[in-house]
Design a protein around this motif. Structure first.
Motif, mmCIF file in Angstrom:
data_model
loop_
_atom_site.group_PDB
_atom_site.id
_atom_site.type_symbol
_atom_site.label_atom_id
_atom_site.label_comp_id
_atom_site.label_asym_id
_atom_site.label_seq_id
_atom_site.Cartn_x
_atom_site.Cartn_y
_atom_site.Cartn_z
ATOM 1 N N GLN A 81 4.298 -11.241 2.789
ATOM 2 C CA GLN A 81 2.849 -11.218 2.947
ATOM 3 C C GLN A 81 2.355 -9.818 2.607
ATOM 4 O OE1 GLN A 81 0.796 -13.861 3.751
ATOM 5 N NE2 GLN A 81 2.697 -14.988 3.438
ATOM 6 N N PRO A 82 1.328 -9.699 1.773
ATOM 7 C CA PRO A 82 0.806 -8.375 1.412
ATOM 8 C C PRO A 82 0.203 -7.668 2.623
ATOM 9 C CG PRO A 82 -0.114 -10.083 -0.013
ATOM 10 C CD PRO A 82 0.613 -10.776 1.084
ATOM 11 N N SER A 83 0.382 -6.373 2.663
ATOM 12 C CA SER A 83 -0.268 -5.558 3.692
ATOM 13 C C SER A 83 -1.654 -5.147 3.197
ATOM 14 C CB SER A 83 0.573 -4.309 3.971
ATOM 15 O OG SER A 83 0.563 -3.466 2.830
ATOM 16 N N GLN A 84 -2.462 -4.623 4.071
ATOM 17 C CA GLN A 84 -3.771 -4.096 3.661
ATOM 18 C C GLN A 84 -3.584 -2.956 2.666
ATOM 19 O OE1 GLN A 84 -6.803 -5.417 4.188
ATOM 20 N NE2 GLN A 84 -5.572 -7.064 5.066
ATOM 21 N N GLU A 85 -2.532 -2.171 2.850
ATOM 22 C CA GLU A 85 -2.240 -1.090 1.907
ATOM 23 C C GLU A 85 -1.902 -1.645 0.527
ATOM 24 O OE1 GLU A 85 0.644 2.821 1.338
ATOM 25 O OE2 GLU A 85 0.929 1.539 3.087
ATOM 26 N N ASP A 86 -1.161 -2.753 0.481
ATOM 27 C CA ASP A 86 -0.858 -3.393 -0.802
ATOM 28 C C ASP A 86 -2.151 -3.773 -1.527
ATOM 29 O OD1 ASP A 86 1.921 -3.275 -0.424
ATOM 30 O OD2 ASP A 86 1.986 -5.261 0.518
ATOM 31 N N TYR A 87 -3.059 -4.420 -0.799
ATOM 32 C CA TYR A 87 -4.343 -4.809 -1.398
ATOM 33 C C TYR A 87 -5.135 -3.592 -1.870
ATOM 34 C CZ TYR A 87 -3.819 -9.618 0.338
ATOM 35 O OH TYR A 87 -3.387 -10.895 0.573
ATOM 36 N N ARG A 88 -5.227 -2.584 -1.011
ATOM 37 C CA ARG A 88 -5.987 -1.364 -1.357
ATOM 38 C C ARG A 88 -5.412 -0.682 -2.591
ATOM 39 N NH1 ARG A 88 -6.158 -0.437 4.131
ATOM 40 N NH2 ARG A 88 -4.351 0.907 3.983
ATOM 41 N N ASN A 89 -4.094 -0.522 -2.631
ATOM 42 C CA ASN A 89 -3.459 0.156 -3.762
ATOM 43 C C ASN A 89 -3.699 -0.579 -5.077
ATOM 44 O OD1 ASN A 89 -2.464 2.174 -2.116
ATOM 45 N ND2 ASN A 89 -0.423 1.288 -1.957
ATOM 46 N N MET A 90 -3.576 -1.902 -5.049
ATOM 47 C CA MET A 90 -3.760 -2.666 -6.282
ATOM 48 C C MET A 90 -5.228 -2.658 -6.710
ATOM 49 S SD MET A 90 -1.479 -4.208 -8.144
ATOM 50 C CE MET A 90 -2.097 -3.850 -9.752
ATOM 51 N N GLN A 91 -6.142 -2.745 -5.746
ATOM 52 C CA GLN A 91 -7.559 -2.715 -6.093
ATOM 53 C C GLN A 91 -7.947 -1.333 -6.627
ATOM 54 O OE1 GLN A 91 -10.173 -4.282 -3.012
ATOM 55 N NE2 GLN A 91 -10.902 -5.638 -4.627
#
Length: 136
Positions: A80-90
């Motif tokens: 499951q993606p972390s919030q950091e994963d989402y932030r970094n990719m965005q």
């Protein structure tokens, strides 16, 4: 990507970039790069060398391949993606020069596919889950 699954208790996170060719409306991923010697890796984090990644993007672009996203591992069966994963990719999407509507983020867990894969499309202000075992 499958080779880097965190199966052993001391396995470190790994990751790389995704490169594709475009054929009409289709995006065909033709290469997923491996982690590099200078990436910072531990059990729960992966921090790639941004300088080396930029060099890879330039080199592959000159060969007709386009950067379309990133992949990395998680030490869990069904990742499951972390919030950091989402932030970094965005952040990557917003700071990159491209004509794409979204980037692809693939997270590889230690279970075999399909359970061990999570695929998300990430745009400027949007996140769209494409595939994970929980939505089959």
């Amino acid at each position: 990507m499958n080779h880097y699954r965190q199966i052993a208790p001391r396995s470190k996170e790994a990751g790389g970039q995704l490169f594709a060719q475009f054929e009409g409306d289709d995006t065909i991923i033709v290469e997923a790069t491996p982690p590099k010697w200078c990436d910072r890796r531990n059990r729960y984090n992966f921090h790639p060398s941004r300088w080396l990644q930029q060099q890879e993007i330039r080199k592959r672009y000159s060969c007709g391949l386009h950067f379309v996203g990133d992949w990395h591992t998680h030490p869990e069966a069904a990742p499951q993606p972390s919030q950091e994963d989402y932030r970094n990719m965005q952040d990557c999407f917003n700071k990159s020069i491209h004509d794409l509507n979204r980037f692809i983020m693939i997270i590889v867990g230690y279970a075999e596919a399909p359970e061990g894969l999570h695929v998300t499309l990430i745009g400027q202000n949007s996140v769209q889950l494409m595939f994970c075992e929980n939505n089959l």
